[in-house]
Write a protein that holds these residues in place. Structure first.
Motif, PDB file in Angstrom:
ATOM      1  N   ARG A  61       6.317 -16.822  -1.550  1.00  0.00           N
ATOM      2  CA  ARG A  61       6.283 -15.628  -2.383  1.00  0.00           C
ATOM      3  C   ARG A  61       4.849 -15.153  -2.596  1.00  0.00           C
ATOM      4  O   ARG A  61       4.571 -13.945  -2.555  1.00  0.00           O
ATOM      5  N   GLN A  62       3.934 -16.068  -2.795  1.00  0.00           N
ATOM      6  CA  GLN A  62       2.533 -15.669  -2.983  1.00  0.00           C
ATOM      7  C   GLN A  62       1.965 -15.045  -1.714  1.00  0.00           C
ATOM      8  O   GLN A  62       1.249 -14.041  -1.771  1.00  0.00           O
ATOM      9  N   ARG A  63       2.264 -15.637  -0.573  1.00  0.00           N
ATOM     10  CA  ARG A  63       1.804 -15.050   0.686  1.00  0.00           C
ATOM     11  C   ARG A  63       2.415 -13.662   0.869  1.00  0.00           C
ATOM     12  O   ARG A  63       1.751 -12.712   1.313  1.00  0.00           O
ATOM     13  N   SER A  64       3.681 -13.546   0.508  1.00  0.00           N
ATOM     14  CA  SER A  64       4.381 -12.273   0.610  1.00  0.00           C
ATOM     15  C   SER A  64       3.720 -11.201  -0.242  1.00  0.00           C
ATOM     16  O   SER A  64       3.547 -10.058   0.194  1.00  0.00           O
ATOM     17  N   GLU A  65       3.337 -11.578  -1.463  1.00  0.00           N
ATOM     18  CA  GLU A  65       2.752 -10.587  -2.373  1.00  0.00           C
ATOM     19  C   GLU A  65       1.397 -10.084  -1.879  1.00  0.00           C
ATOM     20  O   GLU A  65       1.059  -8.912  -2.073  1.00  0.00           O
ATOM     21  N   VAL A  66       0.615 -10.945  -1.237  1.00  0.00           N
ATOM     22  CA  VAL A  66      -0.665 -10.486  -0.660  1.00  0.00           C
ATOM     23  C   VAL A  66      -0.400  -9.422   0.401  1.00  0.00           C
ATOM     24  O   VAL A  66      -1.047  -8.368   0.428  1.00  0.00           O
ATOM     25  N   LEU A  67       0.565  -9.691   1.280  1.00  0.00           N
ATOM     26  CA  LEU A  67       0.878  -8.727   2.330  1.00  0.00           C
ATOM     27  C   LEU A  67       1.472  -7.448   1.749  1.00  0.00           C
ATOM     28  O   LEU A  67       1.180  -6.353   2.239  1.00  0.00           O
ATOM     29  N   ARG A  68       2.267  -7.589   0.706  1.00  0.00           N
ATOM     30  CA  ARG A  68       2.838  -6.397   0.084  1.00  0.00           C
ATOM     31  C   ARG A  68       1.740  -5.527  -0.525  1.00  0.00           C
ATOM     32  O   ARG A  68       1.739  -4.300  -0.367  1.00  0.00           O
ATOM     33  N   ARG A  69       0.774  -6.145  -1.188  1.00  0.00           N
ATOM     34  CA  ARG A  69      -0.334  -5.364  -1.752  1.00  0.00           C
ATOM     35  C   ARG A  69      -1.160  -4.718  -0.643  1.00  0.00           C
ATOM     36  O   ARG A  69      -1.659  -3.594  -0.795  1.00  0.00           O
ATOM     37  N   ALA A  70      -1.323  -5.409   0.481  1.00  0.00           N
ATOM     38  CA  ALA A  70      -2.063  -4.838   1.608  1.00  0.00           C
ATOM     39  C   ALA A  70      -1.338  -3.618   2.178  1.00  0.00           C
ATOM     40  O   ALA A  70      -1.965  -2.614   2.533  1.00  0.00           O
ATOM     41  N   PHE A  71      -0.017  -3.700   2.259  1.00  0.00           N
ATOM     42  CA  PHE A  71       0.778  -2.554   2.694  1.00  0.00           C
ATOM     43  C   PHE A  71       0.544  -1.355   1.772  1.00  0.00           C
ATOM     44  O   PHE A  71       0.291  -0.228   2.228  1.00  0.00           O
ATOM     45  N   GLU A  72       0.631  -1.593   0.481  1.00  0.00           N
ATOM     46  CA  GLU A  72       0.459  -0.504  -0.477  1.00  0.00           C
ATOM     47  C   GLU A  72      -0.945   0.095  -0.402  1.00  0.00           C
ATOM     48  O   GLU A  72      -1.123   1.318  -0.503  1.00  0.00           O
ATOM     49  N   ALA A  73      -1.950  -0.757  -0.181  1.00  0.00           N
ATOM     50  CA  ALA A  73      -3.323  -0.273  -0.070  1.00  0.00           C
ATOM     51  C   ALA A  73      -3.503   0.582   1.180  1.00  0.00           C
ATOM     52  O   ALA A  73      -4.210   1.601   1.155  1.00  0.00           O
ATOM     53  N   MET A  74      -2.879   0.170   2.271  1.00  0.00           N
ATOM     54  CA  MET A  74      -2.996   0.964   3.496  1.00  0.00           C
ATOM     55  C   MET A  74      -2.371   2.341   3.323  1.00  0.00           C
ATOM     56  O   MET A  74      -2.929   3.348   3.772  1.00  0.00           O
ATOM     57  N   ILE A  75      -1.222   2.399   2.679  1.00  0.00           N
ATOM     58  CA  ILE A  75      -0.579   3.694   2.453  1.00  0.00           C
ATOM     59  C   ILE A  75      -1.435   4.556   1.523  1.00  0.00           C
ATOM     60  O   ILE A  75      -1.604   5.760   1.749  1.00  0.00           O
TER      61      ILE A  75
END
Length: 461
Positions: A61-75
């Motif tokens: 879940r923690q690894r997932s949240e880092v990638l999710r925040r990266a997705f949001e930052a890219m958008i």
């Protein structure tokens, strides 16, 4: 704009000075970036190796949240990233913006896959024990990305590696290093721990990669690029039996059958051929058109391509190579065929007809805005010509008969097929080829498995 190396969470100068990044639209330097030396490489591998146990033990879940925040930052920063891609790679702003959206989706997809890494419990057929399996990250991954999709090819590798619990040393292409450095900055801001991602830029890749693959701490290689280079890397990786994924060259056939909707086929052809100005491994390389509709399809394709603007290729070498292929094609040039007088490395949309089946345009990957047309008699002839290559990345089929299309898709020697579609790429789909077009798959459910190993435990109770 970041121009230093990113090692163990810190920005630092390269030990071998700098090298320039060239704007292909003008042939002028944009800025200079750090040139990594072998000491920098050792530092980065050491940082990734040291960070691996902790990152592997981090909860999914923690690894997932880092990638999710990266997705949001890219958008959120889509326009900024697209402008940078446009500048260093030369693709249109529209194409660059589409790439950022596509690239960000790999972070979102693998954020979701990080929490779905599975295992199994079974009873042995003889009843003597239980078969317990679980998956764990391969280890330190060396990721080598190309210049034509500097954001998407990076996220397509970084996303599953981080989701699986691997740590990364990324070397982007020397022509387009700036996007990779921006992604490193973005991931750091998203909370990625120090050492998990390291980005090294260099214009001397051969010695760099050879040294990396001689280091026993590197346990995974993922490469996107030419088949020739991929073959060399596989030989080097064999010394340490490194786990390899290879997304290599293509020679995509685009079949237009006699019952096809020709307007739809031309529309699909523009997407399959001219996306990224033809500089894509998935680009339609050979248009195999049934004789009865060849004249009409060719006329429509020439009209459609004539309306498109010229765009730059990535560098002078690519421009000269493409021009040579057209000059020695043996076909008849109906549109374009000569480099423009614009500054930079521009080559116009080009259509060549009456192309011999053994032409260089039919045998080799074009990687530019050139559409060679070869006529075929029937389905059997089309399949024979389509499969007459060592490559097998993608193929395209246009027909009004779904059953006919599916029969031919099944017979195409390709890892992917676009049936009445000019675009196959999707983060949720497995991307990869057969024959000399590569090993393994990126994206889809399969993408994360490339960064995992399976352990089997025999037990009973």
């Amino acid at each position: 704009m970041k121009t230093d190396l990113f090692i163990n969470g810190q920005w630092m100068a390269g030990s071998q000075g700098t090298f320039p990044v060239i704007d292909p639209s003008t042939a002028e330097p944009i800025i200079s970036v750090a040139r990594a030396g072998l000491d920098d490489l050792d530092h980065a591998i050491g940082a990734a190796h040291a960070a691996w146990p902790s990152w592997a033990a981090t909860s999914p879940r923690q690894r997932s949240e880092v990638l999710r925040r990266a997705f949001e930052a890219m958008i959120a920063r889509r326009e900024e990233i697209a402008a940078l891609i446009h500048q260093e790679m030369g693709k249109s702003l529209a194409d660059a913006t589409a790439e950022v959206t596509y690239a960000a989706e790999f972070f979102r997809w693998f954020a979701e896959e990080a929490v779905r890494i599975d295992g199994e419990l079974r009873t042995a057929p003889g009843g003597t024990n239980r078969i317990l399996t679980f998956r764990k990250p391969v280890g330190v991954a060396l990721l080598l990305t190309p210049w034509n999709f500097p954001a998407a090819m990076a996220t397509r590798k970084i996303g599953p590696a981080l989701a699986a619990g691997c740590t990364v040393v990324l070397k982007p292409a020397e022509d387009t290093p700036l996007t990779a450095l921006l992604l490193a900055d973005l991931l750091a801001e998203a909370g990625l721990p120090e050492g998990v991602l390291n980005v090294l830029t260099t214009d001397q890749p051969a010695a760099f990669v050879e040294k990396a693959l001689s280091d026993s701490r590197i346990r995974k290689l993922s490469f996107t690029g030419s088949t020739r280079v991929g073959q060399l890397l596989l030989a080097q990786a064999a010394n340490h039996v490194v786990n390899c994924s290879m997304e290599l060259g293509g020679n995509a056939p685009f079949l237009v059958l006699d019952d096809a909707d020709l307007d739809a086929a031309v529309e699909g052809a523009l997407v399959a051929k001219m996306r990224n100005h033809g500089q894509a491994c998935t680009a339609a390389n050979r248009f195999l058109v049934q004789e009865s509709v060849a004249e009409e399809f060719t006329s429509k394709l020439v009209s459609a391509m004539a309306a498109l603007p010229s765009a730059p290729l990535v560098n002078e070498r690519a421009l000269v190579n493409l021009g040579s292929k057209v000059d020695f094609s043996g076909g008849r040039v109906l549109l374009g065929g000569k480099r423009t007088t614009s500054p930079g490395f521009h080559y116009p949309p080009t259509v060549v007809t009456d192309v011999p089946r053994d032409s260089v345009l039919a045998r080799e990957e074009i990687f530019g805005p050139v559409a060679p047309i070869i006529t075929v008699r029937d389905d059997e002839d089309a399949i024979a010509v389509a499969n007459a290559t060592d490559m097998g990345l993608v193929g395209y089929i246009y027909t009004a008969d779904l059953a006919r299309g599916l029969r031919l898709a099944e017979r195409l020697e390709a890892g992917m097929v676009g049936l009445n579609r000019g675009l196959v790429s999707d983060p949720a789909a497995p991307f990869g080829g057969v024959k000399q077009s590569g090993l393994g798959r990126e994206g889809g459910y399969e993408g994360i498995t490339e960064y995992l190993e399976t352990t089997y435990v025999a037990t009973s109770w």
